[in-house]
Design an enzyme around this catalytic site. Structure first.
Site, mmCIF file in Angstrom:
data_model
loop_
_atom_site.group_PDB
_atom_site.id
_atom_site.type_symbol
_atom_site.label_atom_id
_atom_site.label_comp_id
_atom_site.label_asym_id
_atom_site.label_seq_id
_atom_site.Cartn_x
_atom_site.Cartn_y
_atom_site.Cartn_z
ATOM 1 N N ASN A 96 -2.234 -6.939 -4.296
ATOM 2 C CA ASN A 96 -3.668 -7.188 -4.462
ATOM 3 C C ASN A 96 -4.306 -7.846 -3.241
ATOM 4 O OD1 ASN A 96 -6.238 -8.107 -5.982
ATOM 5 N ND2 ASN A 96 -5.251 -10.026 -5.395
ATOM 6 N N TYR A 146 -11.111 -1.498 7.283
ATOM 7 C CA TYR A 146 -10.912 -1.660 5.838
ATOM 8 C C TYR A 146 -10.805 -0.304 5.134
ATOM 9 C CZ TYR A 146 -11.970 -3.486 1.109
ATOM 10 O OH TYR A 146 -11.935 -3.816 -0.230
ATOM 11 N N LYS A 182 -7.529 1.227 3.270
ATOM 12 C CA LYS A 182 -7.532 1.549 1.838
ATOM 13 C C LYS A 182 -7.189 3.031 1.609
ATOM 14 C CE LYS A 182 -8.494 -2.532 0.200
ATOM 15 N NZ LYS A 182 -7.474 -3.271 -0.569
HETATM 16 C C1 BGC Z 1 -15.512 -4.540 -1.218
HETATM 17 C C2 BGC Z 1 -16.745 -5.165 -1.808
HETATM 18 C C3 BGC Z 1 -17.773 -4.100 -2.133
HETATM 19 C C4 BGC Z 1 -17.146 -2.978 -2.941
HETATM 20 C C5 BGC Z 1 -18.121 -1.841 -3.165
HETATM 21 C C6 BGC Z 1 -15.014 -3.453 -2.130
HETATM 22 O O1 BGC Z 1 -13.887 -2.848 -1.606
HETATM 23 O O2 BGC Z 1 -14.517 -5.523 -1.022
HETATM 24 O O3 BGC Z 1 -17.280 -6.106 -0.905
HETATM 25 O O4 BGC Z 1 -18.824 -4.677 -2.867
HETATM 26 O O5 BGC Z 1 -16.020 -2.483 -2.295
HETATM 27 O O6 BGC Z 1 -18.743 -1.417 -1.997
#
Ligand code: BGC
Length: 261
Positions: free
Chosen positions: A93, A159, A163
């Protein structure tokens, strides 16, 4: 009555002191699991989660580790093994989205730091968990991705890349582990009210913009993610592997397309 039963199960939640991880840890414990609450830096927050679980009659410990360091991960798993005598559930997580910067303006060190937490950490933890789980012929790894494994997000290329990578990592591990009785699943949260996006949902204009991106018209609550996580790591989800379950209030159904198009 059908209920999620994790009694006798031993779980490790990375980032278990954080916004989603703390609630996941508590819900797993509520379902009967012994929970190791991993944290990177915030020992007090991890101690609070452990205290909450123990007060409710559950079993929990907290363990610190830099999940991007193979030796620290080894020590983390040894500590969990010493405390619980095994591992049935790993929830990868821990994650961070990093500062917003377009690729052209970004700092390579920040790219490395984001990938270290969001991709290398889950890799090292999964690698170590699989060694235990494949041997015992059972176990579940749940990787927490994001709707941004699917949705591009300007300013967050490290990011989103991490992911999307974690999603493919999930499928590949699921293929490797399926014959040995181990499931590997991903859960993609949408916009959930946690500290990671607090600056957005606390600001009325930010919240209005966010709500428009969600078919249900509101951000989610950590409990709504934790309940699905508990289900996915339980035997009720025994036929689920190698896939991502989105918990996003319909962010991925592109609500703007209700009109026009
Ligand atoms: C992020 C959030 C965001 C969400 C939707 C997540 O992966 O950590 O900050 O609000 O995605 O965009």
């Amino acid at each position: 009555m059908l209920s999620i039963d994790l009694s006798g199960k031993k779980a490790l939640v990375t980032g278990g002191s954080g916004g989603l991880g703390s609630v996941m840890s508590c819900v797993l414990a509520q379902a009967g699991a012994a929970v190791a609450v991993h944290y990177g830096k915030d020992a007090h927050a991890a101690a609070r989660v452990v205290a909450q679980i123990r007060q409710a009659g559950g079993t929990a410990i907290s363990v610190a580790a830099n999940i991007a360091d193979p030796e620290a991960v080894e020590r983390l798993f040894q500590a969990v093994d010493q405390a619980f005598g095994g591992l049935d559930i790993l929830i990868n997580n821990a994650g961070a989205d990093g500062p917003r910067a377009s690729c052209a303006d970004s700092d390579p060190a920040q790219w490395q730091a984001t990938l270290a937490i969001d991709l290398t950490g889950p890799y090292l933890c999964a690698r170590r968990a699989l060694r235990a789980m494949l041997g015992q012929g059972r176990g579940v790894i749940l990787n927490i991705t994001s709707v941004h494994e699917f949705i591009p997000w300007a300013g967050f290329s490290a990011y989103t890349s991490a992911k999307a990578g974690l999603s493919m990592f999930t499928k590949t591990l699921a293929q490797e582990a399926v014959a040995k009785g181990v499931r590997v699943v991903a859960l993609a949260p949408g916009a959930i009210k946690t500290p990671i996006n607090e600056a957005v949902w606390r600001d009325p204009r930010g919240l209005a913009d966010l709500d428009q991106k969600i078919a249900m018209g509101r951000p989610g609550d950590p409990q709504e993610v934790a309940q699905v996580a508990a289900f996915l790591v339980s035997d009720l989800a025994s036929y689920v592997t190698g896939t991502t379950v989105a918990v996003d209030g319909g962010m991925l159904i592109y609500p703007d397309f209700r009109h026009g198009g």
